[in-house]
Design a protein around this motif. Structure first.
Motif, PDB file in Angstrom:
ATOM      1  N   ARG A 113      35.739 -49.268  -7.511  1.00  0.00           N
ATOM      2  CA  ARG A 113      35.336 -50.627  -7.868  1.00  0.00           C
ATOM      3  C   ARG A 113      33.922 -50.811  -7.625  1.00  0.00           C
ATOM      4  NH1 ARG A 113      34.111 -54.884  -4.894  1.00  0.00           N
ATOM      5  NH2 ARG A 113      34.708 -53.871  -2.979  1.00  0.00           N
ATOM      6  N   ARG A 114      33.142 -50.301  -6.428  1.00  0.00           N
ATOM      7  CA  ARG A 114      31.802 -50.679  -6.504  1.00  0.00           C
ATOM      8  C   ARG A 114      30.857 -49.603  -7.173  1.00  0.00           C
ATOM      9  NH1 ARG A 114      29.420 -49.796  -1.105  1.00  0.00           N
ATOM     10  NH2 ARG A 114      30.507 -47.552  -1.246  1.00  0.00           N
ATOM     11  N   ARG A 115      31.073 -48.753  -7.716  1.00  0.00           N
ATOM     12  CA  ARG A 115      30.118 -47.727  -8.473  1.00  0.00           C
ATOM     13  C   ARG A 115      30.345 -47.413  -9.877  1.00  0.00           C
ATOM     14  NH1 ARG A 115      26.794 -45.040  -4.616  1.00  0.00           N
ATOM     15  NH2 ARG A 115      27.490 -45.640  -2.536  1.00  0.00           N
ATOM     16  N   PHE A 116      31.610 -47.830 -10.309  1.00  0.00           N
ATOM     17  CA  PHE A 116      31.845 -47.196 -11.822  1.00  0.00           C
ATOM     18  C   PHE A 116      31.929 -48.730 -12.326  1.00  0.00           C
ATOM     19  CE2 PHE A 116      33.740 -43.580  -9.593  1.00  0.00           C
ATOM     20  CZ  PHE A 116      32.723 -42.917  -9.675  1.00  0.00           C
ATOM     21  N   ARG A 117      31.622 -48.672 -13.913  1.00  0.00           N
ATOM     22  CA  ARG A 117      31.992 -49.837 -14.490  1.00  0.00           C
ATOM     23  C   ARG A 117      33.381 -50.050 -15.126  1.00  0.00           C
ATOM     24  NH1 ARG A 117      28.802 -49.005 -20.103  1.00  0.00           N
ATOM     25  NH2 ARG A 117      29.734 -47.147 -19.735  1.00  0.00           N
ATOM     26  N   ARG A 118      33.709 -51.160 -15.139  1.00  0.00           N
ATOM     27  CA  ARG A 118      35.323 -51.721 -15.218  1.00  0.00           C
ATOM     28  C   ARG A 118      35.537 -51.333 -16.907  1.00  0.00           C
ATOM     29  NH1 ARG A 118      37.019 -57.524 -14.482  1.00  0.00           N
ATOM     30  NH2 ARG A 118      37.428 -57.027 -16.687  1.00  0.00           N
ATOM     31  N   GLU A 119      36.536 -50.795 -17.186  1.00  0.00           N
ATOM     32  CA  GLU A 119      37.174 -50.684 -18.360  1.00  0.00           C
ATOM     33  C   GLU A 119      37.124 -51.811 -19.165  1.00  0.00           C
ATOM     34  OE1 GLU A 119      40.628 -48.094 -18.368  1.00  0.00           O
ATOM     35  OE2 GLU A 119      39.659 -46.605 -17.242  1.00  0.00           O
ATOM     36  N   PRO A 120      36.882 -52.164 -20.437  1.00  0.00           N
ATOM     37  CA  PRO A 120      36.965 -53.512 -20.987  1.00  0.00           C
ATOM     38  C   PRO A 120      38.480 -53.648 -21.441  1.00  0.00           C
ATOM     39  CG  PRO A 120      36.253 -51.900 -22.645  1.00  0.00           C
ATOM     40  CD  PRO A 120      36.419 -51.109 -21.064  1.00  0.00           C
ATOM     41  N   ASP A 121      38.872 -54.989 -21.414  1.00  0.00           N
ATOM     42  CA  ASP A 121      40.292 -55.296 -21.502  1.00  0.00           C
ATOM     43  C   ASP A 121      40.277 -55.352 -23.125  1.00  0.00           C
ATOM     44  OD1 ASP A 121      40.694 -55.647 -19.133  1.00  0.00           O
ATOM     45  OD2 ASP A 121      40.075 -57.653 -18.714  1.00  0.00           O
ATOM     46  N   LEU A 122      41.034 -54.489 -23.604  1.00  0.00           N
ATOM     47  CA  LEU A 122      41.310 -54.611 -25.153  1.00  0.00           C
ATOM     48  C   LEU A 122      42.600 -55.095 -25.532  1.00  0.00           C
ATOM     49  CD1 LEU A 122      39.058 -51.474 -26.145  1.00  0.00           C
ATOM     50  CD2 LEU A 122      38.604 -53.875 -26.236  1.00  0.00           C
ATOM     51  N   ASN A 123      42.921 -55.783 -26.629  1.00  0.00           N
ATOM     52  CA  ASN A 123      44.132 -56.007 -27.079  1.00  0.00           C
ATOM     53  C   ASN A 123      44.602 -54.845 -27.733  1.00  0.00           C
ATOM     54  OD1 ASN A 123      46.291 -56.921 -28.342  1.00  0.00           O
ATOM     55  ND2 ASN A 123      45.453 -58.779 -29.252  1.00  0.00           N
ATOM     56  N   PRO A 124      45.900 -54.305 -27.471  1.00  0.00           N
ATOM     57  CA  PRO A 124      46.028 -52.937 -28.232  1.00  0.00           C
ATOM     58  C   PRO A 124      46.590 -53.141 -29.484  1.00  0.00           C
ATOM     59  CG  PRO A 124      47.686 -53.334 -26.312  1.00  0.00           C
ATOM     60  CD  PRO A 124      46.728 -54.346 -26.425  1.00  0.00           C
ATOM     61  N   GLU A 125      47.060 -54.470 -29.979  1.00  0.00           N
ATOM     62  CA  GLU A 125      47.287 -54.675 -31.380  1.00  0.00           C
ATOM     63  C   GLU A 125      45.984 -54.750 -32.237  1.00  0.00           C
ATOM     64  OE1 GLU A 125      49.364 -58.267 -31.414  1.00  0.00           O
ATOM     65  OE2 GLU A 125      51.045 -57.559 -30.260  1.00  0.00           O
ATOM     66  N   LEU A 126      45.045 -55.396 -31.704  1.00  0.00           N
ATOM     67  CA  LEU A 126      43.591 -55.396 -32.438  1.00  0.00           C
ATOM     68  C   LEU A 126      43.179 -53.923 -32.545  1.00  0.00           C
ATOM     69  CD1 LEU A 126      41.320 -57.057 -33.283  1.00  0.00           C
ATOM     70  CD2 LEU A 126      40.235 -56.862 -30.893  1.00  0.00           C
ATOM     71  N   VAL A 127      42.990 -53.328 -31.431  1.00  0.00           N
ATOM     72  CA  VAL A 127      42.632 -51.617 -31.837  1.00  0.00           C
ATOM     73  C   VAL A 127      43.469 -51.222 -32.628  1.00  0.00           C
ATOM     74  CG1 VAL A 127      42.717 -49.351 -30.523  1.00  0.00           C
ATOM     75  CG2 VAL A 127      41.976 -51.760 -29.166  1.00  0.00           C
ATOM     76  N   GLN A 128      44.867 -51.159 -32.946  1.00  0.00           N
ATOM     77  CA  GLN A 128      45.611 -50.445 -33.671  1.00  0.00           C
ATOM     78  C   GLN A 128      45.047 -51.025 -35.140  1.00  0.00           C
ATOM     79  OE1 GLN A 128      49.638 -51.131 -32.702  1.00  0.00           O
ATOM     80  NE2 GLN A 128      49.602 -49.402 -31.150  1.00  0.00           N
ATOM     81  N   ARG A 129      44.928 -52.253 -35.411  1.00  0.00           N
ATOM     82  CA  ARG A 129      44.681 -52.704 -36.596  1.00  0.00           C
ATOM     83  C   ARG A 129      43.084 -52.496 -37.129  1.00  0.00           C
ATOM     84  NH1 ARG A 129      43.819 -58.747 -36.445  1.00  0.00           N
ATOM     85  NH2 ARG A 129      41.402 -58.193 -36.792  1.00  0.00           N
ATOM     86  N   VAL A 130      42.182 -52.226 -36.108  1.00  0.00           N
ATOM     87  CA  VAL A 130      40.830 -51.885 -36.627  1.00  0.00           C
ATOM     88  C   VAL A 130      41.010 -50.518 -37.041  1.00  0.00           C
ATOM     89  CG1 VAL A 130      38.662 -51.606 -35.538  1.00  0.00           C
ATOM     90  CG2 VAL A 130      39.706 -53.570 -35.182  1.00  0.00           C
ATOM     91  N   GLU A 131      41.999 -49.472 -36.213  1.00  0.00           N
ATOM     92  CA  GLU A 131      41.881 -48.197 -36.674  1.00  0.00           C
ATOM     93  C   GLU A 131      42.500 -48.123 -37.789  1.00  0.00           C
ATOM     94  OE1 GLU A 131      44.747 -45.089 -34.816  1.00  0.00           O
ATOM     95  OE2 GLU A 131      43.254 -45.309 -33.413  1.00  0.00           O
TER      96      GLU A 131
END
Length: 200
Positions: A113-131
């Protein structure tokens, strides 16, 4: 390189393991150790003597290097360790994640939590559509679900920028200066101010 792992046990179990390693194995009542995992490879059991403890294999937040030395002067790297085997008491809760939050030392407490960047919240449907659109474009086609409103908005913004830019003013015309008249010798006539002392 050697194969190594980190075994983290409760204090009561640590005392029993320490006794087993230091004493003669035949004189100790805890003369057997066993570590076995289930088919998922992440959960299992640790047996010492007649007692059974639950175990979990967790990923450390960062890789830990281990070294050994023969003369207390030169260190030789022996392994990279990225996982830890956690032995718990019977009533303790099982970890809900395969990634361990903490490192091995106090400065690495809650390192994820303190040292690493958070993973972005991505919509899986949006990712599949863009892919899918990218694959279509690479195959020579066009993107299917193009947002035309966004394209029109970009055109409007570009037009607004172009009109906001000031057009560079044209250079001011030079005042008309009469050209010097040429005398019979082919030289331009000089004014009285031009008759200065040229002897220098």
């Amino acid at each position: 390189m050697e194969e190594q792992f980190i075994l983290r046990v409760p204090p009561s179990v640590a005392e029993r393991i320490d006794r087993l390693l230091n004493e003669n194995a035949s004189s100790s009542e805890d003369n057997s150790l066993d570590l076995s995992f289930s088919e998922d490879g992440r959960s299992g059991s640790f047996v010492i003597g007649n007692d059974r403890f639950p175990a979990s294999l967790l990923d450390l937040p960062c890789v830990v290097e281990s070294y050994k030395t023969y003369d207390d002067n030169v260190l030789i790297k022996t392994s990279d360790i990225g996982q830890i085997i956690m032995i718990r008491e019977e009533g303790d809760t099982t970890p809900d994640d395969v990634e361990y939050r903490h490192g091995l030392t106090p400065p690495m407490r809650d390192a994820r939590r303190r040292r690493f960047r958070r993973e972005p919240d991505l919509n899986p449907e949006l990712v599949q559509r863009v892919e899918k659109d990218l694959v279509n474009i690479m195959a020579g086609g066009t993107a299917e679900n193009v947002d035309t409103g966004a394209a029109e908005h970009e055109d409007a913004v570009d037009n607004a920028r172009n009109t906001a830019k000031k057009i560079a003013p044209a250079p001011a015309p030079k005042p008309d200066v009469p050209e010097a008249e040429i005398n019979a010798a082919g030289e331009p006539e000089r004014s009285e101010s031009d008759d200065s002392d040229d002897s220098m």
